[in-house]
Scaffold this motif. Sequence first.
Motif, PDB file in Angstrom:
ATOM      1  N   GLU A   2      38.284  36.073  33.597  1.00 37.89           N
ATOM      2  CA  GLU A   2      38.750  37.126  34.670  1.00 37.89           C
ATOM      3  C   GLU A   2      37.698  38.145  34.887  1.00 37.89           C
ATOM      4  O   GLU A   2      37.132  38.640  33.779  1.00 37.89           O
ATOM      5  CB  GLU A   2      39.915  37.753  34.435  1.00 37.89           C
ATOM      6  N   ASN A   3      37.147  38.661  35.893  1.00 38.75           N
ATOM      7  CA  ASN A   3      36.367  39.611  36.134  1.00 38.75           C
ATOM      8  C   ASN A   3      36.899  41.068  36.071  1.00 38.75           C
ATOM      9  O   ASN A   3      37.911  41.216  36.738  1.00 38.75           O
ATOM     10  CB  ASN A   3      35.817  39.452  37.707  1.00 38.75           C
ATOM     11  N   LYS A   4      36.497  42.041  35.342  1.00 40.71           N
ATOM     12  CA  LYS A   4      36.910  43.065  35.103  1.00 40.71           C
ATOM     13  C   LYS A   4      36.646  44.314  35.900  1.00 40.71           C
ATOM     14  O   LYS A   4      36.887  45.399  35.561  1.00 40.71           O
ATOM     15  CB  LYS A   4      37.104  43.259  33.388  1.00 40.71           C
ATOM     16  N   LYS A   5      35.730  43.998  36.858  1.00 41.27           N
ATOM     17  CA  LYS A   5      35.335  44.832  37.538  1.00 41.27           C
ATOM     18  C   LYS A   5      36.447  45.840  38.348  1.00 41.27           C
ATOM     19  O   LYS A   5      37.327  45.236  38.923  1.00 41.27           O
ATOM     20  CB  LYS A   5      34.106  44.453  38.612  1.00 41.27           C
ATOM     21  N   GLY A   6      36.149  47.136  38.428  1.00 40.56           N
ATOM     22  CA  GLY A   6      37.248  48.079  39.223  1.00 40.56           C
ATOM     23  C   GLY A   6      37.028  47.785  40.797  1.00 40.56           C
ATOM     24  O   GLY A   6      36.237  47.060  41.584  1.00 40.56           O
ATOM     25  N   PHE A   7      37.953  48.456  41.507  1.00 41.60           N
ATOM     26  CA  PHE A   7      37.926  48.295  42.951  1.00 41.60           C
ATOM     27  C   PHE A   7      36.881  48.998  43.357  1.00 41.60           C
ATOM     28  O   PHE A   7      36.334  48.183  44.549  1.00 41.60           O
ATOM     29  CB  PHE A   7      39.096  49.454  43.435  1.00 41.60           C
ATOM     30  N   PHE A  63      45.561  43.174  50.344  1.00 41.95           N
ATOM     31  CA  PHE A  63      46.498  43.203  49.357  1.00 41.95           C
ATOM     32  C   PHE A  63      46.838  41.726  48.881  1.00 41.95           C
ATOM     33  O   PHE A  63      47.081  41.402  47.554  1.00 41.95           O
ATOM     34  CB  PHE A  63      47.740  43.736  49.718  1.00 41.95           C
ATOM     35  N   PHE A  64      46.886  40.654  49.837  1.00 39.43           N
ATOM     36  CA  PHE A  64      46.879  39.313  49.297  1.00 39.43           C
ATOM     37  C   PHE A  64      45.827  38.752  49.020  1.00 39.43           C
ATOM     38  O   PHE A  64      44.686  38.703  49.589  1.00 39.43           O
ATOM     39  CB  PHE A  64      47.909  38.724  50.863  1.00 39.43           C
ATOM     40  N   GLU A  65      45.830  37.754  48.064  1.00 38.68           N
ATOM     41  CA  GLU A  65      44.632  36.913  47.821  1.00 38.68           C
ATOM     42  C   GLU A  65      44.578  35.510  48.671  1.00 38.68           C
ATOM     43  O   GLU A  65      45.654  35.227  49.330  1.00 38.68           O
ATOM     44  CB  GLU A  65      44.976  36.361  46.328  1.00 38.68           C
ATOM     45  N   PRO A  66      43.414  35.017  48.616  1.00 33.59           N
ATOM     46  CA  PRO A  66      42.990  34.060  49.616  1.00 33.59           C
ATOM     47  C   PRO A  66      44.087  32.729  49.236  1.00 33.59           C
ATOM     48  O   PRO A  66      44.443  31.981  50.200  1.00 33.59           O
ATOM     49  CB  PRO A  66      41.738  33.538  49.267  1.00 33.59           C
ATOM     50  N   GLU A  67      44.654  32.550  48.145  1.00 32.29           N
ATOM     51  CA  GLU A  67      45.387  31.498  47.759  1.00 32.29           C
ATOM     52  C   GLU A  67      46.850  31.858  48.319  1.00 32.29           C
ATOM     53  O   GLU A  67      47.525  30.600  48.930  1.00 32.29           O
ATOM     54  CB  GLU A  67      45.808  31.139  46.179  1.00 32.29           C
ATOM     55  N   GLN A  68      47.295  32.934  48.456  1.00 33.69           N
ATOM     56  CA  GLN A  68      48.542  33.318  49.215  1.00 33.69           C
ATOM     57  C   GLN A  68      48.345  33.044  50.749  1.00 33.69           C
ATOM     58  O   GLN A  68      49.142  32.566  51.579  1.00 33.69           O
ATOM     59  CB  GLN A  68      48.879  34.857  48.978  1.00 33.69           C
ATOM     60  N   ILE A 313      28.116  36.798  52.889  1.00 39.08           N
ATOM     61  CA  ILE A 313      29.615  36.481  52.005  1.00 39.08           C
ATOM     62  C   ILE A 313      30.060  35.005  51.936  1.00 39.08           C
ATOM     63  O   ILE A 313      30.617  34.717  50.863  1.00 39.08           O
ATOM     64  CB  ILE A 313      30.436  37.448  52.684  1.00 39.08           C
ATOM     65  N   THR A 314      29.835  34.502  53.156  1.00 40.45           N
ATOM     66  CA  THR A 314      30.519  33.019  53.276  1.00 40.45           C
ATOM     67  C   THR A 314      29.783  32.188  52.371  1.00 40.45           C
ATOM     68  O   THR A 314      30.521  31.365  51.700  1.00 40.45           O
ATOM     69  CB  THR A 314      30.313  32.548  54.672  1.00 40.45           C
ATOM     70  N   LEU A 315      28.376  32.324  52.208  1.00 41.86           N
ATOM     71  CA  LEU A 315      27.537  31.424  51.311  1.00 41.86           C
ATOM     72  C   LEU A 315      27.799  31.739  49.683  1.00 41.86           C
ATOM     73  O   LEU A 315      27.588  30.962  48.914  1.00 41.86           O
ATOM     74  CB  LEU A 315      26.150  31.757  51.627  1.00 41.86           C
ATOM     75  N   MET A 378      39.021  38.044  51.360  1.00 41.94           N
ATOM     76  CA  MET A 378      38.010  37.032  50.476  1.00 41.94           C
ATOM     77  C   MET A 378      37.131  37.069  49.454  1.00 41.94           C
ATOM     78  O   MET A 378      36.897  36.588  48.381  1.00 41.94           O
ATOM     79  CB  MET A 378      37.617  35.962  51.455  1.00 41.94           C
ATOM     80  N   LYS A 379      36.332  38.412  49.768  1.00 42.33           N
ATOM     81  CA  LYS A 379      35.171  39.020  48.893  1.00 42.33           C
ATOM     82  C   LYS A 379      35.704  39.759  47.884  1.00 42.33           C
ATOM     83  O   LYS A 379      35.396  39.625  46.400  1.00 42.33           O
ATOM     84  CB  LYS A 379      34.101  39.784  49.644  1.00 42.33           C
ATOM     85  N   PHE A 380      36.959  40.415  48.035  1.00 44.38           N
ATOM     86  CA  PHE A 380      37.389  41.175  46.929  1.00 44.38           C
ATOM     87  C   PHE A 380      38.061  40.453  45.888  1.00 44.38           C
ATOM     88  O   PHE A 380      37.705  40.644  44.639  1.00 44.38           O
ATOM     89  CB  PHE A 380      38.528  42.171  47.530  1.00 44.38           C
ATOM     90  N   HIS A 381      39.011  39.342  46.204  1.00 49.81           N
ATOM     91  CA  HIS A 381      39.545  38.579  45.141  1.00 49.81           C
ATOM     92  C   HIS A 381      38.743  37.464  44.795  1.00 49.81           C
ATOM     93  O   HIS A 381      38.941  36.947  43.561  1.00 49.81           O
ATOM     94  CB  HIS A 381      40.796  38.035  46.084  1.00 49.81           C
ATOM     95  N   HIS A 382      37.786  37.141  45.318  1.00 54.77           N
ATOM     96  CA  HIS A 382      36.834  36.024  44.833  1.00 54.77           C
ATOM     97  C   HIS A 382      36.143  36.627  43.585  1.00 54.77           C
ATOM     98  O   HIS A 382      35.878  35.897  42.649  1.00 54.77           O
ATOM     99  CB  HIS A 382      35.877  35.671  46.023  1.00 54.77           C
ATOM    100  N   LYS A 383      35.714  37.813  43.539  1.00 51.34           N
ATOM    101  CA  LYS A 383      35.069  38.387  42.439  1.00 51.34           C
ATOM    102  C   LYS A 383      35.832  38.620  41.639  1.00 51.34           C
ATOM    103  O   LYS A 383      35.581  38.761  40.122  1.00 51.34           O
ATOM    104  CB  LYS A 383      34.185  39.645  43.132  1.00 51.34           C
ATOM    105  N   THR A 384      37.388  38.783  41.972  1.00 52.64           N
ATOM    106  CA  THR A 384      38.024  38.979  40.507  1.00 52.64           C
ATOM    107  C   THR A 384      38.234  37.616  39.599  1.00 52.64           C
ATOM    108  O   THR A 384      38.460  37.822  38.382  1.00 52.64           O
ATOM    109  CB  THR A 384      39.453  39.217  41.236  1.00 52.64           C
ATOM    110  N   TYR A 385      38.022  36.550  40.314  1.00 47.85           N
ATOM    111  CA  TYR A 385      38.169  35.460  39.677  1.00 47.85           C
ATOM    112  C   TYR A 385      36.987  34.558  39.395  1.00 47.85           C
ATOM    113  O   TYR A 385      37.185  33.433  39.024  1.00 47.85           O
ATOM    114  CB  TYR A 385      39.251  34.428  40.229  1.00 47.85           C
TER     115      TYR A 385
END
Length: 393
Positions: A2-7, A63-68, A313-315, A378-385
Amino acid sequence: MENKKGFADRFDWTLAFIILLFLIVSLLAISSAMTSGQYATNFVAKQVFWYIVGTVIIGLVMFFEPEQYKKMSWYIYGFGLLLLFILFILPGSMALVEPRNNAKSWFHLPIGDIQPAEFMKTFYILALARLITKHHEVYLMKTIKTDFILLGKIGITLLVPLFFILEQPDLGTALVFIAITAALVIVAGITWKIILPLLLGSVTIGASLLWMAIYMQDFLEEKFGLQSYQFARIYSWLDPYSYASNEGMHLITSLNAIGSGEIFGKGYGGRVVYVPENHTDFIFAVIGEEYGFVGASIVISLFFLLIFHLTKITLQLKDAYSTYVCAGIIAMITFHVFENIGMTIQLLPITGIPLPFISYGGSSLMGNMLAIGLVFSMKFHHKTYMFAKNEDD
Protein backbone atom coordinates in the motif's frame (compact mmCIF):
# COMPACT_ATOMS: atom_id res chain seq x y z
CA MET A 1 2.12 -2.95 -1.04
CA GLU A 2 0.00 0.00 0.00
CA ASN A 3 1.13 3.49 -0.88
CA LYS A 4 1.54 5.55 2.31
CA LYS A 5 1.53 8.98 0.67
CA GLY A 6 -0.73 11.59 2.22
CA PHE A 7 -3.55 13.59 0.72
CA ALA A 8 -1.35 16.43 -0.53
CA ASP A 9 0.87 13.99 -2.44
CA ARG A 10 -2.00 12.01 -3.96
CA PHE A 11 -4.25 14.94 -4.91
CA ASP A 12 -3.88 16.18 -8.50
CA TRP A 13 -2.97 19.83 -7.93
CA THR A 14 -2.23 20.38 -11.63
CA LEU A 15 -5.76 19.42 -12.63
CA ALA A 16 -7.17 21.60 -9.85
CA PHE A 17 -5.13 24.56 -11.10
CA ILE A 18 -6.40 24.05 -14.67
CA ILE A 19 -10.01 24.08 -13.42
CA LEU A 20 -9.23 27.27 -11.50
CA LEU A 21 -8.00 28.88 -14.74
CA PHE A 22 -11.26 27.89 -16.41
CA LEU A 23 -13.17 29.52 -13.55
CA ILE A 24 -11.32 32.79 -14.12
CA VAL A 25 -11.88 32.69 -17.88
CA SER A 26 -15.56 31.84 -17.38
CA LEU A 27 -16.24 34.68 -14.96
CA LEU A 28 -14.42 37.22 -17.15
CA ALA A 29 -16.30 36.15 -20.27
CA ILE A 30 -19.72 35.96 -18.61
CA SER A 31 -19.32 39.28 -16.81
CA SER A 32 -18.44 40.92 -20.10
CA ALA A 33 -21.34 39.24 -21.86
CA MET A 34 -23.71 40.69 -19.26
CA THR A 35 -22.83 44.25 -20.31
CA SER A 36 -24.95 43.77 -23.43
CA GLY A 37 -28.04 44.04 -21.23
CA GLN A 38 -29.77 40.94 -22.60
CA TYR A 39 -30.79 39.82 -19.13
CA ALA A 40 -31.29 41.35 -15.72
CA THR A 41 -29.98 38.23 -13.94
CA ASN A 42 -26.48 38.28 -12.45
CA PHE A 43 -25.12 35.20 -14.18
CA VAL A 44 -21.64 35.79 -12.79
CA ALA A 45 -22.82 35.23 -9.21
CA LYS A 46 -24.85 32.21 -10.31
CA GLN A 47 -21.83 30.76 -12.12
CA VAL A 48 -19.76 31.16 -8.95
CA PHE A 49 -22.52 29.32 -7.08
CA TRP A 50 -22.49 26.46 -9.58
CA TYR A 51 -18.70 26.25 -9.40
CA ILE A 52 -18.97 25.95 -5.62
CA VAL A 53 -21.56 23.19 -6.03
CA GLY A 54 -19.29 21.55 -8.60
CA THR A 55 -16.37 21.66 -6.19
CA VAL A 56 -18.51 19.94 -3.55
CA ILE A 57 -19.44 17.32 -6.15
CA ILE A 58 -15.75 16.68 -6.85
CA GLY A 59 -15.11 16.26 -3.13
CA LEU A 60 -17.99 13.77 -2.77
CA VAL A 61 -17.00 11.84 -5.88
CA MET A 62 -13.39 11.54 -4.68
CA PHE A 63 -14.66 9.86 -1.51
CA PHE A 64 -15.44 6.67 -3.44
CA GLU A 65 -12.85 4.39 -5.00
CA PRO A 66 -12.88 3.19 -8.65
CA GLU A 67 -13.86 -0.33 -7.58
CA GLN A 68 -16.96 1.06 -5.88
CA TYR A 69 -17.96 2.93 -9.04
CA LYS A 70 -17.41 -0.26 -10.97
CA LYS A 71 -19.90 -2.07 -8.72
CA MET A 72 -22.43 0.80 -8.77
CA SER A 73 -22.14 1.69 -12.47
CA TRP A 74 -25.32 -0.06 -13.67
CA TYR A 75 -27.34 1.34 -10.77
CA ILE A 76 -26.08 4.84 -11.58
CA TYR A 77 -26.89 4.28 -15.26
CA GLY A 78 -30.37 3.07 -14.31
CA PHE A 79 -30.94 6.15 -12.13
CA GLY A 80 -30.04 8.38 -15.08
CA LEU A 81 -32.47 6.49 -17.32
CA LEU A 82 -35.17 6.89 -14.68
CA LEU A 83 -34.73 10.67 -14.72
CA LEU A 84 -34.93 10.72 -18.52
CA PHE A 85 -38.01 8.49 -18.43
CA ILE A 86 -39.79 10.75 -15.92
CA LEU A 87 -38.96 13.75 -18.07
CA PHE A 88 -40.33 11.87 -21.08
CA ILE A 89 -43.67 10.82 -19.59
CA LEU A 90 -44.56 14.02 -17.74
CA PRO A 91 -46.80 16.32 -19.81
CA GLY A 92 -45.19 19.49 -21.12
CA SER A 93 -48.05 21.50 -19.65
CA MET A 94 -46.61 20.95 -16.17
CA ALA A 95 -44.50 23.81 -14.82
CA LEU A 96 -41.93 21.26 -13.63
CA VAL A 97 -41.02 20.21 -17.19
CA GLU A 98 -42.35 23.04 -19.35
CA PRO A 99 -40.53 22.98 -22.73
CA ARG A 100 -37.98 25.67 -23.55
CA ASN A 101 -37.08 26.45 -27.18
CA ASN A 102 -39.36 23.55 -28.20
CA ALA A 103 -37.30 21.09 -26.13
CA LYS A 104 -38.49 19.31 -22.99
CA SER A 105 -35.02 18.78 -21.52
CA TRP A 106 -35.13 20.35 -18.04
CA PHE A 107 -36.64 19.94 -14.61
CA HIS A 108 -37.53 23.45 -13.43
CA LEU A 109 -36.63 23.41 -9.73
CA PRO A 110 -36.46 26.24 -7.15
CA ILE A 111 -32.62 26.13 -7.15
CA GLY A 112 -32.50 26.34 -10.96
CA ASP A 113 -33.10 24.30 -14.09
CA ILE A 114 -31.59 20.82 -14.07
CA GLN A 115 -30.94 18.95 -17.32
CA PRO A 116 -30.69 15.18 -16.64
CA ALA A 117 -28.97 14.48 -19.96
CA GLU A 118 -25.89 16.43 -18.80
CA PHE A 119 -25.41 13.97 -15.95
CA MET A 120 -26.45 10.98 -18.04
CA LYS A 121 -23.34 11.47 -20.19
CA THR A 122 -21.10 10.59 -17.26
CA PHE A 123 -23.46 7.87 -16.01
CA TYR A 124 -23.30 6.34 -19.48
CA ILE A 125 -19.49 6.41 -19.45
CA LEU A 126 -19.44 4.53 -16.14
CA ALA A 127 -21.80 1.86 -17.46
CA LEU A 128 -19.96 1.49 -20.77
CA ALA A 129 -16.61 1.15 -18.99
CA ARG A 130 -18.10 -1.56 -16.77
CA LEU A 131 -19.59 -3.37 -19.76
CA ILE A 132 -16.31 -3.38 -21.71
CA THR A 133 -14.26 -4.45 -18.69
CA LYS A 134 -16.63 -7.32 -17.87
CA HIS A 135 -16.71 -8.43 -21.50
CA HIS A 136 -12.91 -8.69 -21.63
CA GLU A 137 -12.92 -10.65 -18.36
CA VAL A 138 -15.40 -13.18 -19.81
CA TYR A 139 -13.91 -13.44 -23.31
CA LEU A 140 -10.19 -13.80 -22.74
CA MET A 141 -9.60 -14.83 -26.36
CA LYS A 142 -10.56 -11.95 -28.67
CA THR A 143 -12.10 -12.87 -32.03
CA ILE A 144 -14.28 -11.13 -34.59
CA LYS A 145 -17.26 -12.95 -33.07
CA THR A 146 -16.54 -11.65 -29.56
CA ASP A 147 -16.01 -8.15 -30.99
CA PHE A 148 -19.44 -8.29 -32.61
CA ILE A 149 -20.94 -9.43 -29.30
CA LEU A 150 -19.29 -6.50 -27.52
CA LEU A 151 -20.47 -4.10 -30.22
CA GLY A 152 -24.02 -5.38 -29.82
CA LYS A 153 -23.91 -4.85 -26.05
CA ILE A 154 -22.59 -1.32 -26.53
CA GLY A 155 -25.29 -0.59 -29.11
CA ILE A 156 -28.08 -1.64 -26.75
CA THR A 157 -26.60 0.40 -23.91
CA LEU A 158 -26.46 3.45 -26.20
CA LEU A 159 -29.88 3.17 -27.82
CA VAL A 160 -31.92 3.41 -24.62
CA PRO A 161 -30.72 6.88 -23.46
CA LEU A 162 -30.40 7.99 -27.08
CA PHE A 163 -34.12 7.36 -27.61
CA PHE A 164 -35.14 9.60 -24.70
CA ILE A 165 -32.71 12.35 -25.69
CA LEU A 166 -33.83 12.45 -29.31
CA GLU A 167 -37.43 12.59 -28.11
CA GLN A 168 -36.75 15.81 -26.17
CA PRO A 169 -35.45 16.63 -28.93
CA ASP A 170 -31.73 17.31 -28.29
CA LEU A 171 -29.57 16.45 -31.29
CA GLY A 172 -26.45 18.07 -29.85
CA THR A 173 -26.45 15.90 -26.72
CA ALA A 174 -27.23 12.83 -28.83
CA LEU A 175 -24.09 13.52 -30.87
CA VAL A 176 -22.06 13.68 -27.65
CA PHE A 177 -23.27 10.18 -26.72
CA ILE A 178 -22.30 8.91 -30.16
CA ALA A 179 -18.85 10.51 -29.85
CA ILE A 180 -18.30 8.87 -26.44
CA THR A 181 -19.37 5.52 -27.85
CA ALA A 182 -17.09 5.81 -30.88
CA ALA A 183 -14.09 6.63 -28.68
CA LEU A 184 -14.67 3.72 -26.31
CA VAL A 185 -15.27 1.31 -29.20
CA ILE A 186 -11.79 2.17 -30.45
CA VAL A 187 -10.17 2.07 -26.99
CA ALA A 188 -11.88 -1.26 -26.25
CA GLY A 189 -9.74 -2.86 -28.95
CA ILE A 190 -12.48 -3.88 -31.38
CA THR A 191 -10.82 -4.90 -34.62
CA TRP A 192 -10.54 -2.39 -37.42
CA LYS A 193 -12.06 -5.03 -39.71
CA ILE A 194 -15.33 -4.07 -38.02
CA ILE A 195 -14.65 -0.42 -37.19
CA LEU A 196 -13.49 0.65 -40.67
CA PRO A 197 -16.63 -0.56 -42.53
CA LEU A 198 -18.80 1.04 -39.83
CA LEU A 199 -16.89 4.30 -40.16
CA LEU A 200 -17.11 4.33 -43.94
CA GLY A 201 -20.79 3.43 -43.77
CA SER A 202 -21.50 6.22 -41.28
CA VAL A 203 -19.68 8.78 -43.43
CA THR A 204 -21.55 7.61 -46.52
CA ILE A 205 -24.93 7.78 -44.78
CA GLY A 206 -24.14 11.20 -43.31
CA ALA A 207 -23.02 12.59 -46.66
CA SER A 208 -26.08 11.10 -48.36
CA LEU A 209 -28.46 12.62 -45.83
CA LEU A 210 -26.79 16.01 -46.21
CA TRP A 211 -27.10 15.78 -50.00
CA MET A 212 -30.76 14.74 -49.69
CA ALA A 213 -31.46 17.58 -47.26
CA ILE A 214 -30.14 20.04 -49.84
CA TYR A 215 -31.56 18.58 -53.03
CA MET A 216 -34.40 16.25 -51.96
CA GLN A 217 -36.22 18.13 -49.21
CA ASP A 218 -39.68 17.20 -50.52
CA PHE A 219 -38.80 13.51 -50.48
CA LEU A 220 -37.59 13.62 -46.88
CA GLU A 221 -40.66 15.57 -45.78
CA GLU A 222 -42.99 13.10 -47.48
CA LYS A 223 -41.28 9.81 -46.58
CA PHE A 224 -39.80 10.60 -43.17
CA GLY A 225 -42.09 13.34 -41.89
CA LEU A 226 -39.35 15.94 -41.47
CA GLN A 227 -40.44 19.56 -41.17
CA SER A 228 -39.18 22.57 -43.10
CA TYR A 229 -37.75 24.24 -39.98
CA GLN A 230 -35.53 21.18 -39.44
CA PHE A 231 -33.81 21.81 -42.76
CA ALA A 232 -33.32 25.48 -41.94
CA ARG A 233 -30.38 24.77 -39.64
CA ILE A 234 -28.52 23.04 -42.43
CA TYR A 235 -29.26 25.75 -44.99
CA SER A 236 -28.42 28.55 -42.57
CA TRP A 237 -25.15 26.80 -41.75
CA LEU A 238 -24.08 26.44 -45.38
CA ASP A 239 -25.35 29.87 -46.46
CA PRO A 240 -26.22 31.98 -43.40
CA TYR A 241 -26.46 35.26 -45.32
CA SER A 242 -29.43 33.96 -47.30
CA TYR A 243 -31.23 33.48 -43.97
CA ALA A 244 -29.91 36.59 -42.25
CA SER A 245 -33.30 37.64 -40.91
CA ASN A 246 -34.02 34.38 -39.07
CA GLU A 247 -32.07 31.10 -38.80
CA GLY A 248 -28.77 32.49 -40.09
CA MET A 249 -28.75 35.56 -37.85
CA HIS A 250 -27.07 33.82 -34.90
CA LEU A 251 -24.17 32.51 -36.97
CA ILE A 252 -23.68 35.81 -38.80
CA THR A 253 -23.47 37.81 -35.57
CA SER A 254 -21.02 35.24 -34.17
CA LEU A 255 -18.80 35.46 -37.26
CA ASN A 256 -18.93 39.25 -37.17
CA ALA A 257 -18.02 39.34 -33.48
CA ILE A 258 -15.08 36.95 -33.76
CA GLY A 259 -13.83 38.52 -37.00
CA SER A 260 -14.01 42.03 -35.62
CA GLY A 261 -11.74 41.03 -32.75
CA GLU A 262 -8.88 40.63 -35.23
CA ILE A 263 -5.50 39.86 -33.59
CA PHE A 264 -5.65 41.41 -30.12
CA GLY A 265 -9.38 42.13 -29.68
CA LYS A 266 -11.20 45.19 -28.41
CA GLY A 267 -10.44 44.66 -24.74
CA TYR A 268 -12.67 43.75 -21.82
CA GLY A 269 -16.14 45.26 -22.25
CA GLY A 270 -15.26 46.62 -25.68
CA ARG A 271 -17.80 44.55 -27.62
CA VAL A 272 -20.04 46.24 -30.16
CA VAL A 273 -21.59 43.21 -31.91
CA TYR A 274 -24.81 41.94 -30.36
CA VAL A 275 -24.81 38.12 -30.14
CA PRO A 276 -27.88 36.40 -28.65
CA GLU A 277 -27.21 33.84 -25.90
CA ASN A 278 -23.64 35.12 -25.70
CA HIS A 279 -23.22 33.98 -22.09
CA THR A 280 -24.07 30.34 -22.85
CA ASP A 281 -23.56 28.55 -26.16
CA PHE A 282 -21.90 31.52 -27.89
CA ILE A 283 -19.49 32.54 -25.13
CA PHE A 284 -16.58 31.93 -27.53
CA ALA A 285 -17.83 34.82 -29.68
CA VAL A 286 -17.38 37.13 -26.67
CA ILE A 287 -13.84 35.85 -26.15
CA GLY A 288 -13.00 36.22 -29.84
CA GLU A 289 -14.30 39.78 -30.09
CA GLU A 290 -12.80 41.13 -26.88
CA TYR A 291 -9.47 39.30 -26.87
CA GLY A 292 -9.01 38.58 -30.56
CA PHE A 293 -7.05 35.74 -32.12
CA VAL A 294 -4.52 35.81 -29.28
CA GLY A 295 -7.12 35.47 -26.53
CA ALA A 296 -9.09 32.80 -28.40
CA SER A 297 -5.85 30.87 -28.98
CA ILE A 298 -5.02 31.00 -25.28
CA VAL A 299 -8.44 29.57 -24.40
CA ILE A 300 -8.07 26.80 -26.98
CA SER A 301 -4.57 26.09 -25.64
CA LEU A 302 -6.04 25.80 -22.16
CA PHE A 303 -8.36 23.08 -23.43
CA PHE A 304 -5.40 21.35 -25.09
CA LEU A 305 -3.62 21.48 -21.74
CA LEU A 306 -6.63 19.93 -20.02
CA ILE A 307 -6.96 17.14 -22.60
CA PHE A 308 -3.20 16.50 -22.50
CA HIS A 309 -3.23 16.22 -18.71
CA LEU A 310 -6.27 13.93 -18.72
CA THR A 311 -4.60 11.75 -21.34
CA LYS A 312 -1.42 11.61 -19.25
CA ILE A 313 -3.45 10.46 -16.24
CA THR A 314 -5.22 7.83 -18.33
CA LEU A 315 -1.94 6.38 -19.57
CA GLN A 316 -0.66 6.14 -15.99
CA LEU A 317 -3.62 4.11 -14.74
CA LYS A 318 -3.17 0.35 -14.46
CA ASP A 319 -6.81 -0.55 -13.88
CA ALA A 320 -8.76 -1.23 -17.10
CA TYR A 321 -12.06 0.14 -15.77
CA SER A 322 -10.49 3.43 -14.69
CA THR A 323 -8.77 3.72 -18.07
CA TYR A 324 -12.06 3.33 -19.96
CA VAL A 325 -13.81 5.85 -17.71
CA CYS A 326 -11.11 8.47 -18.26
CA ALA A 327 -11.04 7.78 -22.00
CA GLY A 328 -14.79 8.36 -22.19
CA ILE A 329 -14.48 11.63 -20.27
CA ILE A 330 -11.71 12.81 -22.60
CA ALA A 331 -13.92 12.03 -25.61
CA MET A 332 -16.88 13.87 -24.08
CA ILE A 333 -14.94 17.06 -23.31
CA THR A 334 -13.06 17.01 -26.62
CA PHE A 335 -16.24 16.70 -28.66
CA HIS A 336 -17.90 19.49 -26.67
CA VAL A 337 -15.00 21.85 -27.33
CA PHE A 338 -14.70 20.96 -31.01
CA GLU A 339 -18.43 21.27 -31.66
CA ASN A 340 -18.98 24.47 -29.67
CA ILE A 341 -16.07 26.39 -31.15
CA GLY A 342 -16.71 24.89 -34.58
CA MET A 343 -20.32 26.08 -34.65
CA THR A 344 -19.35 29.66 -33.77
CA ILE A 345 -16.99 29.89 -36.77
CA GLN A 346 -19.24 28.03 -39.29
CA LEU A 347 -17.06 24.92 -39.26
CA LEU A 348 -19.98 22.86 -37.93
CA PRO A 349 -23.78 23.31 -37.73
CA ILE A 350 -25.24 25.00 -34.65
CA THR A 351 -26.38 22.34 -32.17
CA GLY A 352 -26.65 24.20 -28.87
CA ILE A 353 -23.70 22.54 -27.12
CA PRO A 354 -22.06 24.70 -24.40
CA LEU A 355 -18.33 25.31 -24.06
CA PRO A 356 -17.17 23.17 -21.10
CA PHE A 357 -16.29 25.00 -17.88
CA ILE A 358 -16.73 28.43 -19.55
CA SER A 359 -20.33 28.75 -20.77
CA TYR A 360 -22.91 29.66 -18.14
CA GLY A 361 -25.10 26.74 -17.14
CA GLY A 362 -25.65 24.88 -13.90
CA SER A 363 -26.35 21.43 -15.34
CA SER A 364 -23.54 21.61 -17.87
CA LEU A 365 -21.00 22.75 -15.30
CA MET A 366 -22.09 20.26 -12.65
CA GLY A 367 -22.05 17.46 -15.21
CA ASN A 368 -18.51 18.34 -16.26
CA MET A 369 -17.37 18.71 -12.65
CA LEU A 370 -18.86 15.29 -11.93
CA ALA A 371 -16.77 13.85 -14.76
CA ILE A 372 -13.63 15.64 -13.59
CA GLY A 373 -14.34 14.40 -10.06
CA LEU A 374 -14.15 10.84 -11.38
CA VAL A 375 -10.73 11.58 -12.87
CA PHE A 376 -9.62 13.00 -9.52
CA SER A 377 -10.89 9.81 -7.85
CA MET A 378 -9.19 7.48 -10.33
CA LYS A 379 -5.89 9.28 -9.89
CA PHE A 380 -6.18 9.70 -6.11
CA HIS A 381 -7.07 6.10 -5.29
CA HIS A 382 -4.91 4.60 -8.00
CA LYS A 383 -1.81 5.96 -6.26
CA THR A 384 -3.04 4.53 -2.95
CA TYR A 385 -2.85 0.97 -4.18
CA MET A 386 0.16 1.01 -6.45
CA PHE A 387 3.02 -1.42 -5.75
CA ALA A 388 6.20 0.21 -4.54
CA LYS A 389 8.15 -0.66 -7.68
CA ASN A 390 5.56 1.21 -9.77
CA GLU A 391 5.27 4.34 -7.64
CA ASP A 392 7.46 6.37 -9.97
CA ASP A 393 6.02 5.00 -13.23
